[in-house]
Design a protein around this motif. Structure first.
Motif, PDB file in Angstrom:
ATOM      1  N   PRO A 447       0.810  -1.223   0.000  1.00  0.00           N
ATOM      2  CA  PRO A 447       0.000   0.000   0.000  1.00  0.00           C
ATOM      3  C   PRO A 447       0.844   1.274   0.000  1.00  0.00           C
ATOM      4  O   PRO A 447       0.423   2.294  -0.551  1.00  0.00           O
ATOM      5  CB  PRO A 447      -0.824  -0.142   1.281  1.00  0.00           C
ATOM      6  CG  PRO A 447      -0.970  -1.627   1.466  1.00  0.00           C
ATOM      7  CD  PRO A 447       0.356  -2.182   1.030  1.00  0.00           C
ATOM      8  N   THR A 448       2.022   1.227   0.596  1.00  0.00           N
ATOM      9  CA  THR A 448       2.887   2.403   0.584  1.00  0.00           C
ATOM     10  C   THR A 448       3.302   2.773  -0.833  1.00  0.00           C
ATOM     11  O   THR A 448       3.403   3.963  -1.177  1.00  0.00           O
ATOM     12  CB  THR A 448       4.121   2.156   1.467  1.00  0.00           C
ATOM     13  OG1 THR A 448       3.689   1.942   2.814  1.00  0.00           O
ATOM     14  CG2 THR A 448       5.080   3.332   1.432  1.00  0.00           C
ATOM     15  N   ASP A 449       3.541   1.792  -1.678  1.00  0.00           N
ATOM     16  CA  ASP A 449       3.885   2.086  -3.074  1.00  0.00           C
ATOM     17  C   ASP A 449       2.746   2.833  -3.767  1.00  0.00           C
ATOM     18  O   ASP A 449       2.979   3.775  -4.534  1.00  0.00           O
ATOM     19  CB  ASP A 449       4.190   0.792  -3.831  1.00  0.00           C
ATOM     20  CG  ASP A 449       5.436   0.095  -3.333  1.00  0.00           C
ATOM     21  OD1 ASP A 449       6.455   0.775  -3.133  1.00  0.00           O
ATOM     22  OD2 ASP A 449       5.392  -1.137  -3.134  1.00  0.00           O
ATOM     23  N   LEU A 450       1.503   2.397  -3.514  1.00  0.00           N
ATOM     24  CA  LEU A 450       0.357   3.066  -4.120  1.00  0.00           C
ATOM     25  C   LEU A 450       0.170   4.463  -3.529  1.00  0.00           C
ATOM     26  O   LEU A 450      -0.092   5.429  -4.261  1.00  0.00           O
ATOM     27  CB  LEU A 450      -0.895   2.230  -3.911  1.00  0.00           C
ATOM     28  CG  LEU A 450      -2.184   2.813  -4.501  1.00  0.00           C
ATOM     29  CD1 LEU A 450      -2.070   2.987  -6.010  1.00  0.00           C
ATOM     30  CD2 LEU A 450      -3.376   1.955  -4.142  1.00  0.00           C
ATOM     31  N   TYR A 451       0.312   4.585  -2.221  1.00  0.00           N
ATOM     32  CA  TYR A 451       0.195   5.888  -1.563  1.00  0.00           C
ATOM     33  C   TYR A 451       1.197   6.865  -2.171  1.00  0.00           C
ATOM     34  O   TYR A 451       0.861   8.030  -2.472  1.00  0.00           O
ATOM     35  CB  TYR A 451       0.442   5.717  -0.061  1.00  0.00           C
ATOM     36  CG  TYR A 451      -0.044   6.840   0.825  1.00  0.00           C
ATOM     37  CD1 TYR A 451       0.506   8.118   0.762  1.00  0.00           C
ATOM     38  CD2 TYR A 451      -1.048   6.615   1.762  1.00  0.00           C
ATOM     39  CE1 TYR A 451       0.072   9.142   1.590  1.00  0.00           C
ATOM     40  CE2 TYR A 451      -1.505   7.630   2.596  1.00  0.00           C
ATOM     41  CZ  TYR A 451      -0.938   8.890   2.511  1.00  0.00           C
ATOM     42  OH  TYR A 451      -1.385   9.897   3.339  1.00  0.00           O
ATOM     43  N   ARG A 452       2.430   6.401  -2.348  1.00  0.00           N
ATOM     44  CA  ARG A 452       3.469   7.246  -2.928  1.00  0.00           C
ATOM     45  C   ARG A 452       3.089   7.703  -4.330  1.00  0.00           C
ATOM     46  O   ARG A 452       3.259   8.875  -4.691  1.00  0.00           O
ATOM     47  CB  ARG A 452       4.792   6.492  -2.952  1.00  0.00           C
ATOM     48  CG  ARG A 452       5.962   7.296  -3.514  1.00  0.00           C
ATOM     49  CD  ARG A 452       7.241   6.486  -3.538  1.00  0.00           C
ATOM     50  NE  ARG A 452       7.685   6.108  -2.207  1.00  0.00           N
ATOM     51  CZ  ARG A 452       7.646   4.877  -1.711  1.00  0.00           C
ATOM     52  NH1 ARG A 452       7.160   3.870  -2.460  1.00  0.00           N
ATOM     53  NH2 ARG A 452       8.065   4.625  -0.485  1.00  0.00           N
ATOM     54  N   VAL A 465      -8.448   6.835   1.446  1.00  0.00           N
ATOM     55  CA  VAL A 465      -8.286   6.863   2.897  1.00  0.00           C
ATOM     56  C   VAL A 465      -9.652   6.768   3.570  1.00  0.00           C
ATOM     57  O   VAL A 465      -9.834   6.020   4.542  1.00  0.00           O
ATOM     58  CB  VAL A 465      -7.535   8.141   3.329  1.00  0.00           C
ATOM     59  CG1 VAL A 465      -7.584   8.291   4.853  1.00  0.00           C
ATOM     60  CG2 VAL A 465      -6.085   8.094   2.857  1.00  0.00           C
ATOM     61  N   ASP A 466     -10.629   7.488   3.051  1.00  0.00           N
ATOM     62  CA  ASP A 466     -11.978   7.438   3.623  1.00  0.00           C
ATOM     63  C   ASP A 466     -12.578   6.028   3.528  1.00  0.00           C
ATOM     64  O   ASP A 466     -13.335   5.602   4.409  1.00  0.00           O
ATOM     65  CB  ASP A 466     -12.903   8.432   2.906  1.00  0.00           C
ATOM     66  CG  ASP A 466     -12.581   9.883   3.259  1.00  0.00           C
ATOM     67  OD1 ASP A 466     -11.870  10.104   4.262  1.00  0.00           O
ATOM     68  OD2 ASP A 466     -13.031  10.782   2.527  1.00  0.00           O
ATOM     69  N   ALA A 467     -12.241   5.298   2.465  1.00  0.00           N
ATOM     70  CA  ALA A 467     -12.748   3.934   2.280  1.00  0.00           C
ATOM     71  C   ALA A 467     -11.963   2.909   3.085  1.00  0.00           C
ATOM     72  O   ALA A 467     -12.268   1.720   3.022  1.00  0.00           O
ATOM     73  CB  ALA A 467     -12.712   3.565   0.796  1.00  0.00           C
ATOM     74  N   GLN A 468     -10.969   3.342   3.819  1.00  0.00           N
ATOM     75  CA  GLN A 468     -10.096   2.474   4.609  1.00  0.00           C
ATOM     76  C   GLN A 468      -9.366   1.460   3.715  1.00  0.00           C
ATOM     77  O   GLN A 468      -9.143   0.321   4.111  1.00  0.00           O
ATOM     78  CB  GLN A 468     -10.878   1.750   5.708  1.00  0.00           C
ATOM     79  CG  GLN A 468     -11.550   2.683   6.702  1.00  0.00           C
ATOM     80  CD  GLN A 468     -12.353   1.928   7.733  1.00  0.00           C
ATOM     81  OE1 GLN A 468     -11.788   1.236   8.594  1.00  0.00           O
ATOM     82  NE2 GLN A 468     -13.677   2.035   7.669  1.00  0.00           N
ATOM     83  N   ALA A 469      -9.036   1.929   2.516  1.00  0.00           N
ATOM     84  CA  ALA A 469      -8.151   1.154   1.653  1.00  0.00           C
ATOM     85  C   ALA A 469      -6.701   1.498   1.990  1.00  0.00           C
ATOM     86  O   ALA A 469      -5.838   0.621   2.063  1.00  0.00           O
ATOM     87  CB  ALA A 469      -8.448   1.440   0.188  1.00  0.00           C
ATOM     88  N   LYS A 472      -2.903   6.165   7.386  1.00  0.00           N
ATOM     89  CA  LYS A 472      -1.724   6.958   7.710  1.00  0.00           C
ATOM     90  C   LYS A 472      -0.469   6.097   7.787  1.00  0.00           C
ATOM     91  O   LYS A 472       0.634   6.544   7.458  1.00  0.00           O
ATOM     92  CB  LYS A 472      -1.952   7.672   9.034  1.00  0.00           C
ATOM     93  CG  LYS A 472      -3.012   8.771   8.970  1.00  0.00           C
ATOM     94  CD  LYS A 472      -3.162   9.476  10.317  1.00  0.00           C
ATOM     95  CE  LYS A 472      -4.220  10.565  10.238  1.00  0.00           C
ATOM     96  NZ  LYS A 472      -4.399  11.256  11.556  1.00  0.00           N
ATOM     97  N   ASP A 473      -0.635   4.841   8.233  1.00  0.00           N
ATOM     98  CA  ASP A 473       0.536   3.965   8.335  1.00  0.00           C
ATOM     99  C   ASP A 473       1.124   3.618   6.975  1.00  0.00           C
ATOM    100  O   ASP A 473       2.267   3.127   6.896  1.00  0.00           O
ATOM    101  CB  ASP A 473       0.147   2.657   9.054  1.00  0.00           C
ATOM    102  CG  ASP A 473      -0.149   2.880  10.536  1.00  0.00           C
ATOM    103  OD1 ASP A 473       0.220   3.947  11.053  1.00  0.00           O
ATOM    104  OD2 ASP A 473      -0.747   1.982  11.147  1.00  0.00           O
ATOM    105  N   ASP A 474       0.347   3.828   5.900  1.00  0.00           N
ATOM    106  CA  ASP A 474       0.832   3.530   4.557  1.00  0.00           C
ATOM    107  C   ASP A 474       1.599   4.679   3.933  1.00  0.00           C
ATOM    108  O   ASP A 474       2.206   4.513   2.860  1.00  0.00           O
ATOM    109  CB  ASP A 474      -0.349   3.159   3.644  1.00  0.00           C
ATOM    110  CG  ASP A 474      -1.103   1.949   4.133  1.00  0.00           C
ATOM    111  OD1 ASP A 474      -0.441   0.992   4.562  1.00  0.00           O
ATOM    112  OD2 ASP A 474      -2.349   1.960   4.091  1.00  0.00           O
ATOM    113  N   ALA A 475       1.568   5.841   4.563  1.00  0.00           N
ATOM    114  CA  ALA A 475       2.257   6.995   3.996  1.00  0.00           C
ATOM    115  C   ALA A 475       3.757   6.758   3.972  1.00  0.00           C
ATOM    116  O   ALA A 475       4.325   6.193   4.915  1.00  0.00           O
ATOM    117  CB  ALA A 475       1.946   8.251   4.828  1.00  0.00           C
ATOM    118  N   PRO A 476       4.421   7.134   2.870  1.00  0.00           N
ATOM    119  CA  PRO A 476       5.885   6.954   2.796  1.00  0.00           C
ATOM    120  C   PRO A 476       6.581   7.720   3.911  1.00  0.00           C
ATOM    121  O   PRO A 476       6.156   8.805   4.311  1.00  0.00           O
ATOM    122  CB  PRO A 476       6.250   7.528   1.416  1.00  0.00           C
ATOM    123  CG  PRO A 476       4.968   7.524   0.642  1.00  0.00           C
ATOM    124  CD  PRO A 476       3.882   7.741   1.648  1.00  0.00           C
TER     125      PRO A 476
END
Length: 477
Positions: A447-452, A465-469, A472-476
């Motif tokens: 998920p961090t790769d997608l967040y980035r 983020v609202d959908a809980q997909a 904050k822990d996924d943020a790079p």
């Protein structure tokens, strides 16, 4: 791409194709096809200029299968050449057919022997699977340092259970098996995946893309369909024929053997499509091939070039679904919509891998989203799913049953991606997803790769983020 450790591949007796590659060489295609983002759509520094290449030190796997004359059992030998990027003292293999759902249908995978210069022994670990266990651990004599290599051979026996919508099975006409040899459970940069099996029918594996050779011995009256570029079979001998194939970037392998009539077509982008249809099926081979070629073209229009040189589709009896494998699909339904979903998995799971236990939405929600984009008027994804309570981005053991898993991961996940696409604008979102695919190709994404990748599309990021997909822990960091 160079061919490495030719002895391992030659032992399988496979045809080595010109150039030793069957995944799509997309470096050139990026400049001429639809894969590249529009200028100014995505910040240049966040988008790779070309699709990432496979790891030159990825595992090499040789699989030699023998389907018994009764067509209800398979014996085989797997040879793995492994170079870890972390220090290890063991190797862990996942025994997928021993999971609760496959085992209940009579499927069973047993490791009969293990050997290698560095091998000290082997043992099973349960992890919630049926007897003899869900993991097989190969103990090494000494620590294998990162960057060093070892070769391991495993003999195994596979029992094919009753025909059902699953990765392994047999009925009166056809036998099929996938994830049916010990599956190397390695996540580069992380280590061995010992995730438990769950009662929910869904994938829980993670495995690296491997340079893979496959040999299948089967009764001579059967046609074998298999992952990778398939060579012509041997001449019949003692009532059997031998089939070989090669796929340089396979996380897993699938095989189907039956009285298939095959049809071959080539897409405008150069992908060779082979479909296999059993006698009397309602979808003829030319129609199935046309569906497949159209699905590839439709998906390429917003995801970029197809990841593989070949795609094989085995139309199995109608058990009500489909299951994807790298460059091969078990289509157990005469449904074009199901086929589009499985073809989309060639990008999401085949090329861009993920931990299917930890992050199942990274392939299933994206495949459902892509299916919905292709069939916009078909109401593939209910809009109301976006309001369902519960997380999209949970692990497999956090879903209480099949219904909650599919409603949240497939339906809510795809609805969230559609909403994110609209929030960012379709062109900008699609370009960002292509950048994500290109950056993480042939790796195991998180998920961090997608967040980035979505950092420059805050409106889309907020929806996920609202959908809980994402969280904050996924943020790079």
């Amino acid at each position: 791409m160079n061919c490495r450790r030719p002895a391992v591949l030659a032992a399988a007796g496979v045809l080595v194709l010109s150039g030793c590659t069957s995944f799509a060489d997309t470096v050139t295609a990026q400049s001429t096809a639809t894969a590249g983002p529009s200028p100014g759509t995505v910040r240049e520094s966040s988008c790779p200029a070309e699709r990432a290449r496979p790891d030159p030190d990825r595992p090499e796997v040789s699989l030699d299968y023998r389907l018994a004359d009764d067509r209800r059992s398979v014996t085989g030998t797997e040879t793995v050449a492994f170079t870890p990027d972390l220090d290890v003292r063991e190797m862990v293999f996942r025994l997928v057919p021993n999971g609760p759902d496959p085992a209940s249908a009579g499927n069973r995978l047993v490791v009969d022997d293990v050997r290698g210069d560095d091998v000290a022994g082997g043992r099973y670990e349960g992890e919630g699977a049926a007897d003899p266990g869900g993991l097989y651990v190969v103990e090494l004599d000494d620590e294998l340092a990162a960057g060093e290599s070892t070769d391991v051979e495993l003999d195994f026996s596979l029992t094919l259970g009753s025909g059902d919508f699953d990765r392994v099975g047999a009925d009166d006409r056809v036998s099929w098996w996938a994830s049916a040899a010990p599956l190397l459970a390695w996540e580069p940069g992380v280590g061995w995946a010992r995730d438990p099996f769950v009662a929910v029918p869904g994938e829980t594996a993670v495995s690296p893309a491997a340079d893979t050779a496959v040999t299948v011995s089967a009764p001579a009256d059967l046609t074998v369909l298999v992952t990778g570029a398939r060579a012509e079979p041997s001449a019949p001998r003692d009532g059997r024929r031998t089939w070989t194939a090669r796929e340089p970037v396979a996380r897993d392998v699938a095989v189907a053997a039956g009285p298939f009539a095959t049809t071959d077509v080539t897409t405008p982008g150069g992908t060779r499509v082979t479909t296999g249809v059993l006698p009397g099926e309602e979808v003829p081979g030319d129609e199935l091939s046309a569906w497949t070629a159209t699905a590839i073209a439709d998906l390429e229009s917003f995801l970029g070039p197809f990841p593989y040189r070949t795609l094989t589709v085995a139309l199995l009896p109608d058990y009500g679904g489909g299951i994807e494998y790298p460059s091969m699909i078990f289509e157990a339904s005469p449904s074009r919509a199901v086929l589009v979903h499985e073809v989309a998995h060639m990008w999401f799971y085949g090329m861009v891998g993920n931990s299917q236990f930890r992050d199942p939405w990274l392939d299933e929600a994206f495949a459902s989203w892509a299916e919905a984009v292709v069939d916009r008027g078909a109401a593939v994804v209910p809009e109301a799913a976006l309001t369902l309570p519960g997380p999209v981005g949970a692990a497999m053991d956090q879903y209480e049953d099949w219904r909650s898993y599919t409603r949240l991961v497939y339906d809510k996940g795809a609805a969230a991606l559609l909403a994110a696409q609209q929030a960012a604008g379709p062109d900008a979102f699609d370009a960002t997803i292509r950048c994500y695919l290109n950056a993480t190709a042939w790796s195991i994404a998180t998920p961090t790769d997608l967040y980035r990748a979505l950092t420059d599309e805050p409106e889309a990021l907020d929806v996920l983020v609202d959908a809980q997909a994402l969280g904050k822990d996924d943020a790079p960091r």
